[in-house]
Design a protein around this motif. Structure first.
Motif, PDB file in Angstrom:
ATOM      1  N   ASP A 218       0.484  -1.165  -0.336  1.00  0.00           N
ATOM      2  CA  ASP A 218      -0.421  -0.098  -0.229  1.00  0.00           C
ATOM      3  C   ASP A 218       0.926   1.081   0.173  1.00  0.00           C
ATOM      4  O   ASP A 218       0.279   2.298  -0.369  1.00  0.00           O
ATOM      5  N   LYS A 219       1.570   0.917  -0.095  1.00  0.00           N
ATOM      6  CA  LYS A 219       2.696   2.713   0.648  1.00  0.00           C
ATOM      7  C   LYS A 219       4.391   2.004  -0.524  1.00  0.00           C
ATOM      8  O   LYS A 219       4.934   2.521  -0.765  1.00  0.00           O
ATOM      9  N   GLY A 220       3.839   1.378  -1.229  1.00  0.00           N
ATOM     10  CA  GLY A 220       4.670   0.892  -2.595  1.00  0.00           C
ATOM     11  C   GLY A 220       5.766   0.769  -2.771  1.00  0.00           C
ATOM     12  O   GLY A 220       6.437   1.004  -3.718  1.00  0.00           O
ATOM     13  N   ASN A 221       6.304   0.191  -1.722  1.00  0.00           N
ATOM     14  CA  ASN A 221       7.155  -1.250  -1.697  1.00  0.00           C
ATOM     15  C   ASN A 221       7.106  -2.083  -2.313  1.00  0.00           C
ATOM     16  O   ASN A 221       6.322  -3.019  -1.961  1.00  0.00           O
ATOM     17  N   HIS A 222       8.041  -2.747  -3.200  1.00  0.00           N
ATOM     18  CA  HIS A 222       7.917  -3.979  -3.633  1.00  0.00           C
ATOM     19  C   HIS A 222       8.970  -5.571  -2.937  1.00  0.00           C
ATOM     20  O   HIS A 222       9.341  -5.214  -2.205  1.00  0.00           O
ATOM     21  N   LYS A 223       8.031  -6.014  -2.343  1.00  0.00           N
ATOM     22  CA  LYS A 223       8.299  -7.131  -1.706  1.00  0.00           C
ATOM     23  C   LYS A 223       8.148  -8.364  -2.467  1.00  0.00           C
ATOM     24  O   LYS A 223       7.674  -8.757  -3.141  1.00  0.00           O
ATOM     25  N   TRP A 224       8.768  -9.638  -2.349  1.00  0.00           N
ATOM     26  CA  TRP A 224       8.940 -10.515  -2.248  1.00  0.00           C
ATOM     27  C   TRP A 224       7.992 -11.900  -1.470  1.00  0.00           C
ATOM     28  O   TRP A 224       8.792 -11.496  -0.147  1.00  0.00           O
ATOM     29  N   ILE A 225       6.929 -11.969  -1.999  1.00  0.00           N
ATOM     30  CA  ILE A 225       6.859 -12.771  -0.701  1.00  0.00           C
ATOM     31  C   ILE A 225       6.288 -14.584  -1.251  1.00  0.00           C
ATOM     32  O   ILE A 225       6.129 -15.158  -2.333  1.00  0.00           O
ATOM     33  N   ARG A 226       5.327 -15.325  -0.179  1.00  0.00           N
ATOM     34  CA  ARG A 226       5.097 -16.475  -0.677  1.00  0.00           C
ATOM     35  C   ARG A 226       3.970 -16.674  -0.125  1.00  0.00           C
ATOM     36  O   ARG A 226       3.636 -16.440   1.395  1.00  0.00           O
ATOM     37  N   THR A 227       3.405 -17.252  -0.555  1.00  0.00           N
ATOM     38  CA  THR A 227       2.033 -17.463  -0.099  1.00  0.00           C
ATOM     39  C   THR A 227       1.258 -18.984  -0.373  1.00  0.00           C
ATOM     40  O   THR A 227       1.410 -19.495  -1.467  1.00  0.00           O
ATOM     41  N   VAL A 228       0.547 -19.577   0.394  1.00  0.00           N
ATOM     42  CA  VAL A 228       0.502 -21.473  -0.060  1.00  0.00           C
ATOM     43  C   VAL A 228      -1.745 -20.728   0.908  1.00  0.00           C
ATOM     44  O   VAL A 228      -1.761 -20.565   1.510  1.00  0.00           O
ATOM     45  N   GLY A 229      -1.606 -21.102  -0.113  1.00  0.00           N
ATOM     46  CA  GLY A 229      -3.506 -22.097  -0.516  1.00  0.00           C
ATOM     47  C   GLY A 229      -3.659 -23.845  -0.408  1.00  0.00           C
ATOM     48  O   GLY A 229      -3.675 -24.329  -1.106  1.00  0.00           O
ATOM     49  N   ILE A 230      -5.154 -23.532   0.618  1.00  0.00           N
ATOM     50  CA  ILE A 230      -5.249 -25.066   0.927  1.00  0.00           C
ATOM     51  C   ILE A 230      -7.297 -24.975   0.477  1.00  0.00           C
ATOM     52  O   ILE A 230      -7.431 -24.294   1.341  1.00  0.00           O
ATOM     53  N   PRO A 231      -6.938 -25.438  -0.114  1.00  0.00           N
ATOM     54  CA  PRO A 231      -8.979 -25.975  -0.339  1.00  0.00           C
ATOM     55  C   PRO A 231      -9.377 -26.062   1.238  1.00  0.00           C
ATOM     56  O   PRO A 231      -8.858 -27.866   1.845  1.00  0.00           O
ATOM     57  N   GLU A 232     -10.714 -25.648   1.439  1.00  0.00           N
ATOM     58  CA  GLU A 232     -11.682 -26.553   2.764  1.00  0.00           C
ATOM     59  C   GLU A 232     -12.313 -27.067   1.733  1.00  0.00           C
ATOM     60  O   GLU A 232     -13.285 -26.840   1.544  1.00  0.00           O
ATOM     61  N   VAL A 241     -10.964 -21.226   0.469  1.00  0.00           N
ATOM     62  CA  VAL A 241      -9.545 -21.425   0.679  1.00  0.00           C
ATOM     63  C   VAL A 241      -9.055 -20.511   1.234  1.00  0.00           C
ATOM     64  O   VAL A 241      -9.179 -19.357   2.017  1.00  0.00           O
ATOM     65  N   TYR A 242      -7.518 -21.113   1.867  1.00  0.00           N
ATOM     66  CA  TYR A 242      -7.391 -20.635   3.014  1.00  0.00           C
ATOM     67  C   TYR A 242      -5.419 -20.824   3.720  1.00  0.00           C
ATOM     68  O   TYR A 242      -5.105 -21.808   2.529  1.00  0.00           O
ATOM     69  N   GLY A 243      -5.117 -20.673   3.783  1.00  0.00           N
ATOM     70  CA  GLY A 243      -3.413 -20.110   3.599  1.00  0.00           C
ATOM     71  C   GLY A 243      -2.449 -19.619   4.623  1.00  0.00           C
ATOM     72  O   GLY A 243      -2.992 -18.871   5.340  1.00  0.00           O
ATOM     73  N   VAL A 244      -1.787 -20.138   3.948  1.00  0.00           N
ATOM     74  CA  VAL A 244      -0.435 -18.673   5.503  1.00  0.00           C
ATOM     75  C   VAL A 244       0.518 -17.572   3.924  1.00  0.00           C
ATOM     76  O   VAL A 244       0.071 -17.579   2.874  1.00  0.00           O
ATOM     77  N   PHE A 245       0.857 -16.495   4.701  1.00  0.00           N
ATOM     78  CA  PHE A 245       1.617 -15.960   3.770  1.00  0.00           C
ATOM     79  C   PHE A 245       2.329 -15.191   4.213  1.00  0.00           C
ATOM     80  O   PHE A 245       1.998 -14.594   5.740  1.00  0.00           O
ATOM     81  N   GLN A 246       3.737 -14.975   3.402  1.00  0.00           N
ATOM     82  CA  GLN A 246       5.407 -15.101   4.295  1.00  0.00           C
ATOM     83  C   GLN A 246       6.226 -13.901   3.956  1.00  0.00           C
ATOM     84  O   GLN A 246       5.768 -13.893   2.216  1.00  0.00           O
ATOM     85  N   ASP A 247       6.394 -13.099   4.226  1.00  0.00           N
ATOM     86  CA  ASP A 247       7.374 -12.287   3.205  1.00  0.00           C
ATOM     87  C   ASP A 247       8.598 -12.809   3.452  1.00  0.00           C
ATOM     88  O   ASP A 247       9.665 -12.977   4.289  1.00  0.00           O
ATOM     89  N   ILE A 248       9.200 -12.996   2.549  1.00  0.00           N
ATOM     90  CA  ILE A 248       9.977 -14.083   1.961  1.00  0.00           C
ATOM     91  C   ILE A 248      11.493 -13.230   1.385  1.00  0.00           C
ATOM     92  O   ILE A 248      12.299 -13.058   1.356  1.00  0.00           O
ATOM     93  N   ASP A 249      10.853 -11.216   1.817  1.00  0.00           N
ATOM     94  CA  ASP A 249      12.382 -10.220   1.137  1.00  0.00           C
ATOM     95  C   ASP A 249      13.066 -10.367   1.967  1.00  0.00           C
ATOM     96  O   ASP A 249      13.940 -10.034   1.718  1.00  0.00           O
ATOM     97  N   GLU A 250      12.739 -10.353   3.116  1.00  0.00           N
ATOM     98  CA  GLU A 250      13.769 -10.182   4.524  1.00  0.00           C
ATOM     99  C   GLU A 250      14.720 -11.034   4.133  1.00  0.00           C
ATOM    100  O   GLU A 250      15.478 -11.404   4.627  1.00  0.00           O
ATOM    101  N   LYS A 251      13.769 -12.293   4.257  1.00  0.00           N
ATOM    102  CA  LYS A 251      14.571 -13.568   4.092  1.00  0.00           C
ATOM    103  C   LYS A 251      15.608 -14.005   3.409  1.00  0.00           C
ATOM    104  O   LYS A 251      16.918 -14.278   2.794  1.00  0.00           O
ATOM    105  N   THR A 252      15.233 -13.343   1.668  1.00  0.00           N
ATOM    106  CA  THR A 252      16.491 -13.157   0.781  1.00  0.00           C
ATOM    107  C   THR A 252      17.969 -11.923   1.355  1.00  0.00           C
ATOM    108  O   THR A 252      18.678 -12.376   1.156  1.00  0.00           O
TER     109      THR A 252
END
Length: 758
Positions: A218-232, A241-252
């Motif tokens: 929302d602040k205009g920053n580019h980030k690499w993320i990991r998203t995992v989706g699982i069907p219920e 559909v639910y899952g996890v959402f992870q910021d992997i920009d810092e990991k990189t």
């Protein structure tokens, strides 16, 4: 102690308590055991113990006052209960229990004691605590790992984001997303298309997706993320559909930083000034840096075929192995020791070894990290220092006639050498840690010196401080004292007191070195006596010289007067061939008396007569007075003297000295060459040196050098030479605290150096 037979309790009540499946115990009014169930005995580790009739407070000696108060309330009819409570057993462990305490009644409806019911809920509490910690840990882990959650409810058409998910998108905490908003954060093109395709496949084909995509926050920053989706799935239909959402920009970034740190470690390891090594659990060299190779002389490849034990001095191996064992067993985190390595060339290298251990992911020892500092030079200096100290101690012990006493800051004696024992009659054992040096000093001398120091420094200085005060303020003091032996006899010493400092320049004590000067004092008294006799004789001689000078002057005056009268009254007597001889003898006597008067006058001059005189001014004055003889002899005089130079002198003496030296240079000129005189002056310490150099006749110093300044000594056969000038000159110079030196060579010239006070 109480016996159950003293209480009106029926056997069936006891039997009920003892056979009860839960933990229950029955007590009398003194809170002594009447009965207890097997579960009670088991829960409180009382199995096999005879507790019937014994006080509950004796069995559990750590029961709190709070519990005792509860028991007393129940003995008065109260019923107390609690669903959760902690209890500390005799072994110190904490148990969680639920409990019920109430009174039991006799057949007469009187309170006979109390019943305690407890249930051990420790395991339940541990599980609850563990579950709570797991939940908290999961939340913290997700937060630290920047892992959020999301859910899309397909029936309600709602989207839910966790706080971490909102933080990754950089939206407000009260932000409520919808499906379209969520998709819009993904970067247009490949990233957004791949997400839409995978989400639809999850709904249609019930496929789980795991994607790494780029979003724009929302602040205009580019980030690499990991998203995992699982069907219920419900009734074979995907409802959400639910899952996890992870910021992997810092990991990189962290991976890049880790790579950088690894490179920095490699550079630091390889190029460190100190030796660095990774050592295996069996002592093998896994990796070494350049500095270590330089320290011990082995190349990296050569060390790869060796262990640290192969190059360690045998006397150091046992300690090294012992410390390594403690490190492996976890008794210490690291260790440091001084040890010896054998250099490849065979000589010994002293090192300071620091070792720590690295564990693998399972927590087991992996290898050791060693830092090796070369301290060979420091150890050599240490050995030399120890050797010097040993020699110093030997010198101190060998100094049998010099007293060396060391004290602490308070003046308490800490060392007392053999010389002190010999001179003073005390043993070291009698003095060390028991006395101060005051015991060997005369109280009257300390009192007198104390007064002097107190007045000088305007503070009160008493007792032991009198001996060490000067040293305590950074000075050292050498003065004469009187030492007193153990037997009461005394002798004079010259004592020097200095401060003993550590390497931080802090004063840690004081050292007094005293020398017996009894013989010196005796010699001093003898010299003083001789000086007194000499002074008395000199005074007599001076008086004699004055008397002789005065009387001879009177007789000389009479002779001169008689010769003048004879010329006037008996002119024919002047024709007598002996008359000229009489006149000449009278004149010579008059001249001799004049010389004697000058010598006597010089001996009575003192430093009080010395004035500050301009050197150049008096040289030119002498030159002016001798102008006629200088012109006649065609003498060239070169003067190299600064007008700013002043000397301490008596005006008449200074003028006489310069007249004598210049006139001598003119009088004794060489007939073979033009006469030249140079006059130079320079400062040498506290003296001004005036140098008179000529190219005249010169003289043989080996032949005449010792007689040069003698009275009535002449060397060239000049008719007008009297041999008194240099004698008077030398005496005048010495009377002004100066000196004269001469260098001369026959037929080449002479140099006189006159030293006068600046």
């Amino acid at each position: 102690m109480h016996n159950s037979e003293n209480h009106p309790i029926k056997d069936r009540s006891k039997l009920f308590v003892e056979q009860a499946p839960s933990a229950i115990a029955m007590f009398d009014r003194e809170v002594c055991y009447l009965a207890a169930s097997q579960q009670w005995l088991k829960d409180y580790n009382l199995e096999g113990r005879d507790i019937i009739g014994k006080s509950h407070y004796h069995i559990f000696n750590n029961i709190s006052q709070e519990w005792k108060d509860i028991h007393q309330e129940c003995l008065k009819g109260a019923i107390k209960q609690k669903q959760e409570d902690s209890f500390i057993g005799n072994d110190g462990t904490t148990q969680w229990i639920s409990w019920d305490v109430r009174p039991w009644y006799t057949e007469k409806n009187e309170i006979g004691g109390i019943l305690m019911y407890t249930a051990d809920i420790t395991s339940i509490k541990k599980k609850e605590d563990l579950l709570s910690r797991y939940q908290e840990l999961l939340e913290k882990t997700n937060e630290v790992a920047s892992i959020g959650t999301w859910e899309v409810d397909l029936k309600k058409k709602t989207v839910t984001w966790s706080k971490v998910t909102r933080d990754i998108h950089e939206v407000d905490d009260n932000y409520t997303p919808n499906f379209g908003d969520g998709i819009s954060f993904y970067k247009e093109g490949e990233n957004r298309d791949l997400l839409l395709e995978s989400f639809q496949a999850c709904i249609d084909e019930k496929k789980v997706f795991d994607l790494e995509l780029e979003i724009i926050t929302d602040k205009g920053n580019h980030k690499w993320i990991r998203t995992v989706g699982i069907p219920e799935i419900e009734n074979n239909e995907v409802v959400s559909v639910y899952g996890v959402f992870q910021d992997i920009d810092e990991k990189t970034k962290a991976n890049k930083l880790l790579s950088l740190q690894e490179e920095q470690f490699r550079q630091t390891f390889e190029f460190a000034a100190n030796g660095m090594a990774l050592v295996g659990l069996k002592g093998e060299w896994l990796q070494v840096n350049k500095s270590l190779s330089q320290i011990i002389g082995y190349t990296k490849n050569e060390l790869a075929n060796l262990t640290f034990a192969d190059i360690t001095h045998p006397d150091d191996l046992e300690k090294d192995y012992s410390l390594l064992d403690q490190l492996i067993r976890g008794k210490i985190d690291s260790y440091q020791m001084e040890k010896r390595y054998f250099h490849k060339n065979g000589h010994i290298i002293w090192v300071l070894l620091s070792v720590s251990m690295v564990k693998n992911s399972s927590g087991l020892p992996s290898h050791f990290v060693s830092q090796i500092n070369n301290i060979t030079e420091r150890k050599q200096a240490q050995f030399e220092l120890q050797e010097s100290l040993s020699k110093l101690q030997g010198i101190q012990d060998a100094s049998t006639q010099v007293s060396i006493i060391e004290t602490d800051l308070n003046g308490i004696i800490k060392s007392f050498n053999r010389g002190a024992e010999n001179l003073l009659g005390y043993s070291a054992g009698e003095m060390i840690d028991k006395q101060t040096p005051e015991i060997i000093h005369l109280a009257s001398e300390i009192k007198e010196r104390s007064k002097e120091l107190s007045e000088n420094y305007n503070i009160s200085i008493q007792g032991m401080q009198t001996l060490i005060y000067q040293a305590s303020i950074g000075l050292y003091e050498t003065r004469e004292w009187t030492y007193m032996r153990k037997d009461g006899s005394t002798f004079p010493v010259q004592l020097t007191v200095t401060a003993i400092k550590n390497r931080y320049n802090e004063v840690k004590g004081y050292l007094g070195v005293a020398t017996d000067i009894s013989n010196l004092k005796r010699v001093e008294e003898e010299v003083k006596s001789l000086l007194d006799v000499t002074q008395e004789q000199n005074e007599r001689l001076l008086n004699f010289a004055h008397i002789v000078s005065h009387n001879l002057r009177s007789h000389s005056g009479n002779l001169s007067m008689l010769t003048e009268l004879m010329k006037m009254e008996v002119p024919e007597a002047t024709q007598n061939p002996f008359f000229p001889l009489l006149t000449e003898a009278s004149e010579n006597l008059k001249e001799t008396i004049q010389h004697l008067n000058e010598v006597v006058a010089m001996s009575t001059k003192t430093n009080d007569n010395l004035l500050s005189l301009n050197l150049l001014e008096y040289i030119k004055k002498a030159q002016t007075n001798l102008h006629a003889s200088i012109l006649e002899s065609k003498t060239q005089i070169e003067i190299n003297v600064s007008s700013s130079v002043f000397v301490k002198a008596i005006p008449a003496y200074l003028e006489s000295i310069f007249l004598n030296l210049i006139s001598n240079a003119v009088k004794y000129r060489s007939a073979d060459r033009p006469n030249q005189i140079s006059i130079d002056a320079f400062v040498k310490k506290e003296f001004v040196v005036i140098k008179f150099t000529d190219n005249g006749m010169g003289m043989n110093m080996k032949l005449h050098g010792r007689k040069l300044f003698g009275m009535y000594k002449t060397f060239h056969g000049n008719e007008d030479a009297r041999g008194i000038g240099l004698f008077i000159t030398k005496n005048q110079i010495e009377a002004m605290n100066g000196k004269i030196e001469v260098e001369s060579e026959l037929n080449k010239g002479t140099t006189f150096k006159v030293y006068l006070k600046l």
